[in-house]
Design a protein around this motif. Structure first.
Motif, PDB file in Angstrom:
ATOM      1  N   SER A  88       3.458   4.562  -6.197  1.00  0.00           N
ATOM      2  CA  SER A  88       2.262   4.473  -5.346  1.00  0.00           C
ATOM      3  C   SER A  88       1.512   3.170  -5.611  1.00  0.00           C
ATOM      4  O   SER A  88       0.362   3.020  -5.231  1.00  0.00           O
ATOM      5  CB  SER A  88       1.326   5.654  -5.620  1.00  0.00           C
ATOM      6  OG  SER A  88       0.843   5.579  -6.957  1.00  0.00           O
ATOM      7  N   ASN A  89       2.178   2.258  -6.301  1.00  0.00           N
ATOM      8  CA  ASN A  89       1.494   1.013  -6.645  1.00  0.00           C
ATOM      9  C   ASN A  89       2.470  -0.156  -6.713  1.00  0.00           C
ATOM     10  O   ASN A  89       3.691   0.029  -6.708  1.00  0.00           O
ATOM     11  CB  ASN A  89       0.743   1.155  -7.982  1.00  0.00           C
ATOM     12  CG  ASN A  89       1.670   1.561  -9.124  1.00  0.00           C
ATOM     13  OD1 ASN A  89       2.769   1.054  -9.279  1.00  0.00           O
ATOM     14  ND2 ASN A  89       1.225   2.506  -9.930  1.00  0.00           N
ATOM     15  N   TRP A  90       1.886  -1.340  -6.774  1.00  0.00           N
ATOM     16  CA  TRP A  90       2.626  -2.554  -7.066  1.00  0.00           C
ATOM     17  C   TRP A  90       2.023  -3.146  -8.315  1.00  0.00           C
ATOM     18  O   TRP A  90       0.812  -3.063  -8.543  1.00  0.00           O
ATOM     19  CB  TRP A  90       2.505  -3.559  -5.910  1.00  0.00           C
ATOM     20  CG  TRP A  90       3.238  -3.154  -4.680  1.00  0.00           C
ATOM     21  CD1 TRP A  90       4.465  -2.562  -4.614  1.00  0.00           C
ATOM     22  CD2 TRP A  90       2.808  -3.306  -3.328  1.00  0.00           C
ATOM     23  NE1 TRP A  90       4.830  -2.347  -3.306  1.00  0.00           N
ATOM     24  CE2 TRP A  90       3.829  -2.793  -2.495  1.00  0.00           C
ATOM     25  CE3 TRP A  90       1.666  -3.847  -2.733  1.00  0.00           C
ATOM     26  CZ2 TRP A  90       3.738  -2.802  -1.107  1.00  0.00           C
ATOM     27  CZ3 TRP A  90       1.575  -3.849  -1.353  1.00  0.00           C
ATOM     28  CH2 TRP A  90       2.604  -3.338  -0.552  1.00  0.00           C
ATOM     29  N   THR A  91       2.867  -3.727  -9.149  1.00  0.00           N
ATOM     30  CA  THR A  91       2.392  -4.386 -10.361  1.00  0.00           C
ATOM     31  C   THR A  91       2.836  -5.843 -10.307  1.00  0.00           C
ATOM     32  O   THR A  91       3.878  -6.165  -9.730  1.00  0.00           O
ATOM     33  CB  THR A  91       2.968  -3.721 -11.630  1.00  0.00           C
ATOM     34  OG1 THR A  91       4.394  -3.810 -11.600  1.00  0.00           O
ATOM     35  CG2 THR A  91       2.537  -2.253 -11.724  1.00  0.00           C
ATOM     36  N   GLU A 121      -3.988  -6.177   1.062  1.00  0.00           N
ATOM     37  CA  GLU A 121      -4.596  -5.580   2.246  1.00  0.00           C
ATOM     38  C   GLU A 121      -3.487  -5.185   3.211  1.00  0.00           C
ATOM     39  O   GLU A 121      -2.815  -6.041   3.781  1.00  0.00           O
ATOM     40  CB  GLU A 121      -5.541  -6.596   2.893  1.00  0.00           C
ATOM     41  CG  GLU A 121      -6.360  -6.051   4.029  1.00  0.00           C
ATOM     42  CD  GLU A 121      -7.343  -7.080   4.570  1.00  0.00           C
ATOM     43  OE1 GLU A 121      -7.566  -7.051   5.791  1.00  0.00           O
ATOM     44  OE2 GLU A 121      -7.858  -7.920   3.804  1.00  0.00           O
ATOM     45  N   VAL A 122      -3.293  -3.875   3.334  1.00  0.00           N
ATOM     46  CA  VAL A 122      -2.311  -3.336   4.274  1.00  0.00           C
ATOM     47  C   VAL A 122      -2.971  -3.350   5.649  1.00  0.00           C
ATOM     48  O   VAL A 122      -4.129  -2.935   5.792  1.00  0.00           O
ATOM     49  CB  VAL A 122      -1.897  -1.905   3.870  1.00  0.00           C
ATOM     50  CG1 VAL A 122      -0.925  -1.312   4.893  1.00  0.00           C
ATOM     51  CG2 VAL A 122      -1.274  -1.906   2.474  1.00  0.00           C
ATOM     52  N   GLU A 123      -2.239  -3.820   6.637  1.00  0.00           N
ATOM     53  CA  GLU A 123      -2.753  -3.920   8.008  1.00  0.00           C
ATOM     54  C   GLU A 123      -3.472  -2.632   8.432  1.00  0.00           C
ATOM     55  O   GLU A 123      -2.935  -1.534   8.298  1.00  0.00           O
ATOM     56  CB  GLU A 123      -1.567  -4.180   8.942  1.00  0.00           C
ATOM     57  CG  GLU A 123      -1.904  -4.421  10.379  1.00  0.00           C
ATOM     58  CD  GLU A 123      -0.654  -4.684  11.217  1.00  0.00           C
ATOM     59  OE1 GLU A 123      -0.827  -4.955  12.411  1.00  0.00           O
ATOM     60  OE2 GLU A 123       0.473  -4.618  10.685  1.00  0.00           O
ATOM     61  N   VAL A 128      -7.412  -3.389  -1.333  1.00  0.00           N
ATOM     62  CA  VAL A 128      -7.268  -2.732  -2.633  1.00  0.00           C
ATOM     63  C   VAL A 128      -7.313  -3.842  -3.676  1.00  0.00           C
ATOM     64  O   VAL A 128      -6.478  -4.753  -3.664  1.00  0.00           O
ATOM     65  CB  VAL A 128      -5.919  -1.981  -2.730  1.00  0.00           C
ATOM     66  CG1 VAL A 128      -5.707  -1.460  -4.136  1.00  0.00           C
ATOM     67  CG2 VAL A 128      -5.867  -0.850  -1.723  1.00  0.00           C
ATOM     68  N   TYR A 129      -8.311  -3.772  -4.552  1.00  0.00           N
ATOM     69  CA  TYR A 129      -8.452  -4.797  -5.593  1.00  0.00           C
ATOM     70  C   TYR A 129      -7.626  -4.429  -6.824  1.00  0.00           C
ATOM     71  O   TYR A 129      -7.391  -3.248  -7.106  1.00  0.00           O
ATOM     72  CB  TYR A 129      -9.923  -4.987  -5.956  1.00  0.00           C
ATOM     73  CG  TYR A 129     -10.653  -5.797  -4.901  1.00  0.00           C
ATOM     74  CD1 TYR A 129     -10.674  -7.183  -4.968  1.00  0.00           C
ATOM     75  CD2 TYR A 129     -11.245  -5.175  -3.810  1.00  0.00           C
ATOM     76  CE1 TYR A 129     -11.306  -7.936  -3.981  1.00  0.00           C
ATOM     77  CE2 TYR A 129     -11.874  -5.920  -2.826  1.00  0.00           C
ATOM     78  CZ  TYR A 129     -11.896  -7.300  -2.911  1.00  0.00           C
ATOM     79  OH  TYR A 129     -12.504  -8.044  -1.935  1.00  0.00           O
ATOM     80  N   ALA A 130      -7.224  -5.448  -7.535  1.00  0.00           N
ATOM     81  CA  ALA A 130      -6.381  -5.273  -8.720  1.00  0.00           C
ATOM     82  C   ALA A 130      -7.118  -4.527  -9.826  1.00  0.00           C
ATOM     83  O   ALA A 130      -8.311  -4.729 -10.044  1.00  0.00           O
ATOM     84  CB  ALA A 130      -5.936  -6.634  -9.245  1.00  0.00           C
ATOM     85  N   PHE A 152      -1.929  -2.758  -8.330  1.00  0.00           N
ATOM     86  CA  PHE A 152      -2.579  -2.477  -7.060  1.00  0.00           C
ATOM     87  C   PHE A 152      -2.198  -1.050  -6.665  1.00  0.00           C
ATOM     88  O   PHE A 152      -1.037  -0.782  -6.359  1.00  0.00           O
ATOM     89  CB  PHE A 152      -2.116  -3.455  -5.974  1.00  0.00           C
ATOM     90  CG  PHE A 152      -2.410  -4.898  -6.317  1.00  0.00           C
ATOM     91  CD1 PHE A 152      -3.648  -5.449  -6.018  1.00  0.00           C
ATOM     92  CD2 PHE A 152      -1.445  -5.688  -6.933  1.00  0.00           C
ATOM     93  CE1 PHE A 152      -3.917  -6.785  -6.330  1.00  0.00           C
ATOM     94  CE2 PHE A 152      -1.707  -7.013  -7.242  1.00  0.00           C
ATOM     95  CZ  PHE A 152      -2.949  -7.564  -6.941  1.00  0.00           C
ATOM     96  N   GLU A 153      -3.160  -0.144  -6.715  1.00  0.00           N
ATOM     97  CA  GLU A 153      -2.905   1.276  -6.462  1.00  0.00           C
ATOM     98  C   GLU A 153      -3.141   1.564  -4.976  1.00  0.00           C
ATOM     99  O   GLU A 153      -4.233   1.362  -4.468  1.00  0.00           O
ATOM    100  CB  GLU A 153      -3.840   2.117  -7.331  1.00  0.00           C
ATOM    101  CG  GLU A 153      -3.402   3.536  -7.531  1.00  0.00           C
ATOM    102  CD  GLU A 153      -2.063   3.683  -8.235  1.00  0.00           C
ATOM    103  OE1 GLU A 153      -1.245   4.479  -7.718  1.00  0.00           O
ATOM    104  OE2 GLU A 153      -1.814   3.041  -9.273  1.00  0.00           O
ATOM    105  N   LEU A 154      -2.105   2.016  -4.279  1.00  0.00           N
ATOM    106  CA  LEU A 154      -2.171   2.254  -2.842  1.00  0.00           C
ATOM    107  C   LEU A 154      -2.353   3.739  -2.535  1.00  0.00           C
ATOM    108  O   LEU A 154      -1.833   4.589  -3.262  1.00  0.00           O
ATOM    109  CB  LEU A 154      -0.891   1.751  -2.162  1.00  0.00           C
ATOM    110  CG  LEU A 154      -0.504   0.292  -2.438  1.00  0.00           C
ATOM    111  CD1 LEU A 154       0.801  -0.041  -1.710  1.00  0.00           C
ATOM    112  CD2 LEU A 154      -1.602  -0.661  -2.018  1.00  0.00           C
ATOM    113  N   THR A 155      -3.055   4.038  -1.450  1.00  0.00           N
ATOM    114  CA  THR A 155      -3.208   5.429  -1.016  1.00  0.00           C
ATOM    115  C   THR A 155      -1.913   5.867  -0.326  1.00  0.00           C
ATOM    116  O   THR A 155      -1.116   5.026   0.116  1.00  0.00           O
ATOM    117  CB  THR A 155      -4.372   5.566  -0.012  1.00  0.00           C
ATOM    118  OG1 THR A 155      -4.021   4.860   1.186  1.00  0.00           O
ATOM    119  CG2 THR A 155      -5.679   5.035  -0.592  1.00  0.00           C
TER     120      THR A 155
END
Length: 196
Positions: A88-91, A121-123, A128-130, A152-155
């Motif tokens: 659910s994230n990118w590192t 920033e997903v379209e 989402v801040y680091a 970066f933790e994404l919903t």
């Protein structure tokens, strides 16, 4: 921070096996790493990590340091495994690159807090801040570090949008380093594969 259970001492190669594997596979790993490198402005690179890049980093450290004892192997895993994305994230490893020493000193002083101003920033979604440097503080009152680690933790909605083809922007809105870039399709495809 989520620690992956995929990288264990048993899942790593022996030094001998890795030496043979490395000769045949290093070019492919370097191509994967390059695909996941995002240049933000002139002086910042975000190296988005994956299990492949982190496994390679751990194996390289074991090779360079000639570590073959269990405790040493576990220490290397503990140092790097938290950088494997958790679904659910990118590192990313964030590098501030100033070849000139005096310029580097001056700019790192001007960029205190830069790691907290990085965003994806997903379209159609909010930025989402680091979440930066969870392992240790990497700056002081005088300067920031040239290397940071960011998550970066994404919903779930963001993850679904990325997998459905939404564009993604990576940026920094620090006063002294405003920059952003839309991810290239091949880079975004690689990053999308990290998401569940």
């Amino acid at each position: 921070m989520q620690i992956t259970g995929n990288i264990t001492p048993e899942s790593l190669m022996s030094l001998e096996a890795y030496s043979k594997w490395r000769k045949a596979n290093k070019p492919a790993v370097m191509a994967h790493r390059k695909l996941r490198s995002v240049h933000l402005g002139e002086h910042m690179t975000l190296q988005f990590e994956s299990e492949t890049t982190i496994r390679y980093q751990i194996q390289e450290m074991l090779r360079i340091e000639k570590i073959f004892e269990e405790d040493g192997i576990q220490q290397e895993i503990d140092a790097y495994a938290a950088l494997v994305p958790g679904g659910s994230n990118w590192t990313a490893t964030v590098l501030l690159e100033y070849p000139d020493v005096s310029e580097r000193k001056r700019e790192l002083a001007r960029l205190i807090g830069v790691e907290d101003r990085l965003f994806v920033e997903v379209e159609g979604q909010a930025r989402v801040y680091a979440i930066a440097d969870e392992d240790m503080d990497r700056e002081n009152d005088e300067k920031t570090s040239a290397v940071h680690f960011a998550r970066f933790e994404l919903t779930p909605v963001m993850c679904a949008a990325v997998k459905a083809g939404a564009a993604v922007k990576v940026g920094c809105d620090h006063t002294n380093y405003p920059a952003h870039v839309t991810l290239a399709d091949d880079t975004l495809a690689s990053l999308a594969s990290d998401l569940k």
